[in-house]
Motif scaffolding. Structure first.
Motif, PDB file in Angstrom:
ATOM      1  N   LYS A 150       0.949  -1.108   0.114  1.00  0.00           N
ATOM      2  CA  LYS A 150      -0.024  -0.108   0.098  1.00  0.00           C
ATOM      3  C   LYS A 150       0.697   1.179  -0.084  1.00  0.00           C
ATOM      4  N   VAL A 151       0.888   2.109  -1.045  1.00  0.00           N
ATOM      5  CA  VAL A 151       1.604   3.220  -1.110  1.00  0.00           C
ATOM      6  C   VAL A 151       1.108   4.218  -0.031  1.00  0.00           C
ATOM      7  N   LYS A 152       1.959   4.800   0.585  1.00  0.00           N
ATOM      8  CA  LYS A 152       1.516   5.759   1.742  1.00  0.00           C
ATOM      9  C   LYS A 152       2.301   7.248   1.255  1.00  0.00           C
ATOM     10  N   LYS A 153       3.351   7.318   0.687  1.00  0.00           N
ATOM     11  CA  LYS A 153       3.745   8.866   0.403  1.00  0.00           C
ATOM     12  C   LYS A 153       4.754   8.673  -0.908  1.00  0.00           C
ATOM     13  N   ILE A 154       4.671   9.530  -1.601  1.00  0.00           N
ATOM     14  CA  ILE A 154       5.614   9.457  -2.909  1.00  0.00           C
ATOM     15  C   ILE A 154       6.184  10.886  -2.974  1.00  0.00           C
ATOM     16  N   GLY A 155       7.511  10.689  -3.268  1.00  0.00           N
ATOM     17  CA  GLY A 155       8.462  11.998  -3.207  1.00  0.00           C
ATOM     18  C   GLY A 155       8.421  12.199  -4.702  1.00  0.00           C
ATOM     19  N   VAL A 156       8.204  13.485  -5.029  1.00  0.00           N
ATOM     20  CA  VAL A 156       8.464  14.017  -6.451  1.00  0.00           C
ATOM     21  C   VAL A 156       9.809  14.341  -6.786  1.00  0.00           C
ATOM     22  N   CYS A 157      10.329  13.664  -7.854  1.00  0.00           N
ATOM     23  CA  CYS A 157      11.795  13.585  -8.308  1.00  0.00           C
ATOM     24  C   CYS A 157      12.026  14.631  -9.441  1.00  0.00           C
ATOM     25  N   GLY A 158      13.314  14.910  -9.676  1.00  0.00           N
ATOM     26  CA  GLY A 158      13.435  15.751 -10.911  1.00  0.00           C
ATOM     27  C   GLY A 158      13.222  14.982 -12.132  1.00  0.00           C
ATOM     28  N   THR A 159      13.460  13.531 -12.063  1.00  0.00           N
ATOM     29  CA  THR A 159      13.042  12.829 -13.129  1.00  0.00           C
ATOM     30  C   THR A 159      11.542  12.816 -13.311  1.00  0.00           C
ATOM     31  N   ASP A 160      10.520  12.972 -12.340  1.00  0.00           N
ATOM     32  CA  ASP A 160       9.126  13.283 -12.740  1.00  0.00           C
ATOM     33  C   ASP A 160       8.938  14.373 -13.287  1.00  0.00           C
ATOM     34  N   LEU A 161       9.477  15.495 -12.643  1.00  0.00           N
ATOM     35  CA  LEU A 161       9.318  17.013 -13.249  1.00  0.00           C
ATOM     36  C   LEU A 161       9.730  16.890 -14.720  1.00  0.00           C
ATOM     37  N   HIS A 162      10.666  16.403 -14.963  1.00  0.00           N
ATOM     38  CA  HIS A 162      11.395  16.205 -16.597  1.00  0.00           C
ATOM     39  C   HIS A 162      10.240  15.510 -17.293  1.00  0.00           C
ATOM     40  N   ALA A 163       9.803  14.496 -16.926  1.00  0.00           N
ATOM     41  CA  ALA A 163       8.986  13.311 -17.732  1.00  0.00           C
ATOM     42  C   ALA A 163       7.698  13.985 -17.786  1.00  0.00           C
ATOM     43  N   PHE A 164       7.129  15.073 -17.016  1.00  0.00           N
ATOM     44  CA  PHE A 164       6.198  15.901 -17.295  1.00  0.00           C
ATOM     45  C   PHE A 164       6.070  16.539 -18.302  1.00  0.00           C
ATOM     46  N   LYS A 165       7.364  17.277 -18.577  1.00  0.00           N
ATOM     47  CA  LYS A 165       7.736  18.416 -19.502  1.00  0.00           C
ATOM     48  C   LYS A 165       7.994  17.538 -20.961  1.00  0.00           C
ATOM     49  N   GLY A 166       8.136  16.271 -20.873  1.00  0.00           N
ATOM     50  CA  GLY A 166       8.750  15.660 -22.078  1.00  0.00           C
ATOM     51  C   GLY A 166      10.240  15.810 -22.353  1.00  0.00           C
ATOM     52  N   GLN A 167      11.006  15.985 -21.069  1.00  0.00           N
ATOM     53  CA  GLN A 167      12.353  15.927 -21.268  1.00  0.00           C
ATOM     54  C   GLN A 167      13.145  15.099 -20.422  1.00  0.00           C
ATOM     55  N   GLN A 168      12.667  14.025 -20.441  1.00  0.00           N
ATOM     56  CA  GLN A 168      13.180  12.886 -19.690  1.00  0.00           C
ATOM     57  C   GLN A 168      13.786  11.631 -20.503  1.00  0.00           C
ATOM     58  N   PRO A 169      15.145  11.468 -20.641  1.00  0.00           N
ATOM     59  CA  PRO A 169      15.896  10.592 -21.565  1.00  0.00           C
ATOM     60  C   PRO A 169      15.320   9.178 -21.101  1.00  0.00           C
ATOM     61  N   PHE A 170      15.599   8.178 -21.762  1.00  0.00           N
ATOM     62  CA  PHE A 170      14.980   6.807 -21.614  1.00  0.00           C
ATOM     63  C   PHE A 170      13.726   6.550 -21.270  1.00  0.00           C
ATOM     64  N   PHE A 171      12.648   7.231 -21.917  1.00  0.00           N
ATOM     65  CA  PHE A 171      11.435   7.168 -21.109  1.00  0.00           C
ATOM     66  C   PHE A 171      10.281   7.049 -22.329  1.00  0.00           C
ATOM     67  N   ASN A 172       9.209   6.342 -21.891  1.00  0.00           N
ATOM     68  CA  ASN A 172       8.086   6.013 -22.726  1.00  0.00           C
ATOM     69  C   ASN A 172       7.066   6.311 -22.138  1.00  0.00           C
ATOM     70  N   TYR A 173       5.794   6.729 -23.040  1.00  0.00           N
ATOM     71  CA  TYR A 173       4.464   7.191 -22.365  1.00  0.00           C
ATOM     72  C   TYR A 173       3.488   6.157 -23.068  1.00  0.00           C
ATOM     73  N   PRO A 174       2.399   5.964 -22.201  1.00  0.00           N
ATOM     74  CA  PRO A 174       2.099   6.321 -21.088  1.00  0.00           C
ATOM     75  C   PRO A 174       2.995   5.709 -19.749  1.00  0.00           C
ATOM     76  N   ARG A 175       2.968   6.415 -18.805  1.00  0.00           N
ATOM     77  CA  ARG A 175       3.948   5.741 -17.528  1.00  0.00           C
ATOM     78  C   ARG A 175       3.316   6.401 -16.174  1.00  0.00           C
ATOM     79  N   ILE A 176       3.284   5.234 -15.388  1.00  0.00           N
ATOM     80  CA  ILE A 176       2.680   5.650 -14.030  1.00  0.00           C
ATOM     81  C   ILE A 176       4.024   5.811 -13.165  1.00  0.00           C
ATOM     82  N   LEU A 177       4.348   7.141 -12.745  1.00  0.00           N
ATOM     83  CA  LEU A 177       5.536   7.839 -12.430  1.00  0.00           C
ATOM     84  C   LEU A 177       5.649   7.306 -10.803  1.00  0.00           C
TER      85      LEU A 177
END
Length: 339
Positions: free
Chosen positions: A32-59
Motif C-alpha cells: 500500500k503506497v503511503k507517500k511519494i516523493g516528486v523527483c526531478g525525473t518526474d518533473l522532466h517526464a511531465f515536460k517531455g524532457q526525460q531521456p530513456f522514457f516512454n509514455y504512458p507511464r505511472i511515475l
C-alpha cells in the motif's frame, strides 16, 4: 483502486483499476503506497524532457509503503511493516551485475521510468527490494531513495578527511550529498545559483561555506581556500555549463563526480585534464546496502531527511496541482500524500 498515470507530456489521466490479488507469486509482496516523493525525473517526464522514457507511464520511485500481504516464501518483511522501496532492479543478470554493480546493469529497470511506478494505491513488488523499519515516519521513508543517490555518489568520490569537497546544486540530491560528505570529516563547500537555496542549505546541513555560481567562482574558491582548489567536486545540477566548469574548479589530482546528467556530450580540454591528472566519474542510482545504512543513520540522528520537504500534494489532486510545482521558487522536495 486509484491510479494516476502520465498519458503523454503534460497530460495526466486518473484511472480506476482492480486492486492486485493477494494471492502472490513467489518472492513478491503487495504494498500500500503511503507517500511519494516528486523527483526531478518526474518533473522532466511531465515536460517531455526525460531521456530513456516512454509514455504512458505511472511515475513514482521515491516511496514509503506498507506491506499488505506477502508470498509464502518471503521472510525479510511481514504484513504491517513500513518500508522504503529500492526502485531499481535487473531482470537480466548482465556483466555489470555479475561484478557487483547492480546500480548500472545493462538491463536495469527503474520504477516510474522504465516500468510503472508508485503513483497508485497498491502494487506488487519483489520483497527483496524492500527495506523495513517501523521507527521512521512515512516522510522519512519517502526520502531514503533520493538520499541514497547522494550516498552512492560520495562513495564513488572516495572522500577522505583531508579533502576539500565542493557540492554544486543544493536541491534534495545535493543536500543529501553534502550531509554524507560531512560524515566523512571533509571540509564541504556548497554552490548554487540561488542565494535563497544556499541559505536554506545552511539551515539544513549547517555547511559553513557557500558560493554563488553566478560570480567569479575560481577567484572566490582560491580566496576562500588560501590559493587552493577543491580536491573533490560533486555536481548534482544536471546542467551542461555547470558540469563543464568543474574541470576548471578542480585541484590537480582531484576527482569530479557527475551525479546529474544532461542530453548531450561532455567536452573538456584534454591537455588541461591530463596536466591536472583528474579523475572523472559518473554516479548512477544507488546500491541496495545504501538503503539500510541510511535508515540506521536517520535513526541515529546523523542524517536529516524530512526538513527537505517544502510542498505537499494530495494524491487525488495530482492532475491539477502537479504543474504548479514549477512555479514554486522555494521548492526543494514535494511529497504526494496517498493516505
Amino acid at each position: 483502486m486509484k491510479v494516476v498515470r502520465l498519458k503523454e507530456p503534460g497530460v495526466w489521466e486518473q484511472l480506476e483499476v482492480d486492486k492486485p490479488n493477494e494471492a502472490l507469486s513467489k518472492g513478491n509482496a503487495l504494498l500500500k503506497v503511503k507517500k511519494i516523493g516528486v523527483c526531478g525525473t518526474d518533473l522532466h517526464a511531465f515536460k517531455g524532457q526525460q531521456p530513456f522514457f516512454n509514455y504512458p507511464r505511472i511515475l513514482g520511485h521515491e516511496l514509503a509503503v506498507e506491506v499488505v500481504a506477502v508470498a509464502n516464501d518471503v521472510t525479510n518483511v511481514s504484513v504491517g511493516d513500513k518500508c522504503s522501496v529500492e526502485p531499481y532492479y535487473n531482470d537480466i543478470i548482465g556483466q555489470a551485475v555479475r561484478r557487483g554493480k547492480t546500480n548500472c546493469g545493462e538491463h536495469l529497470q527503474v520504477l516510474g521510468v522504465h516500468v510503472d511506478g508508485g503513483m497508485q494505491e497498491y502494487f506488487v513488488y519483489p520483497a527483496k527490494f524492500l527495506h523495513a523499519t517501523n521507527s521512521l515516519s512515512d516522510d522519512q521513508l519517502a526520502m531514503i531513495e533520493p538520499l541514497a543517490i547522494g550516498c552512492h555518489a560520495v562513495d564513488r568520490a572516495d572522500i577522505k578527511e583531508n579533502d576539500i569537497v565542493l557540492v554544486i546544486g543544493v536541491g534534495p540530491i545535493g543536500l543529501g550529498t553534502i550531509q554524507f560528505a560531512q560524515l566523512k570529516g571533509a571540509r564541504v563547500i556548497a554552490m548554487d545559483v540561488d542565494d535563497a537555496k544556499l541559505k536554506k542549505c545552511q539551515e539544513i546541513t549547517k555547511v559553513k561555506d557557500t558560493i554563488n555560481a553566478l560570480g567569479n567562482v575560481e577567484e572566490e574558491l582560491t580566496t576562500l581556500l588560501n590559493g587552493y582548489l577543491p580536491t573533490v567536486i560533486l555536481d548534482a545540477t544536471g546542467n551542461k555549463n555547470s558540469m563543464m566548469n568543474t574541470f576548471k574548479y578542480a585541484a590537480a589530482g582531484g576527482t569530479i563526480v557527475f551525479i546529474g546528467l544532461f542530453m548531450g556530450d561532455v567536452v573538456f580540454h584534454d591537455p588541461s585534464f591530463h596536466k591536472k591528472e583528474l579523475t572523472l566519474k559518473a554516479s548512477r542510482a544507488a546500491m541496495g546496502e545504501d538503503f539500510g545504512r541510511i535508515i540506521r543513520l536517520i535513526e541515529a540522528g546523523k542524517i536529516d531527511a524530512s526538513s527537505f520537504i517544502t510542498h505537499r500534494i494530495n494524491f487525488d489532486n495530482v492532475s491539477t496541482e502537479f504543474e504548479k510545482l514549477y512555479k514554486q521558487k522555494d521548492l526543494i522536495k514535494a511529497i504526494i500524500e496517498v493516505n
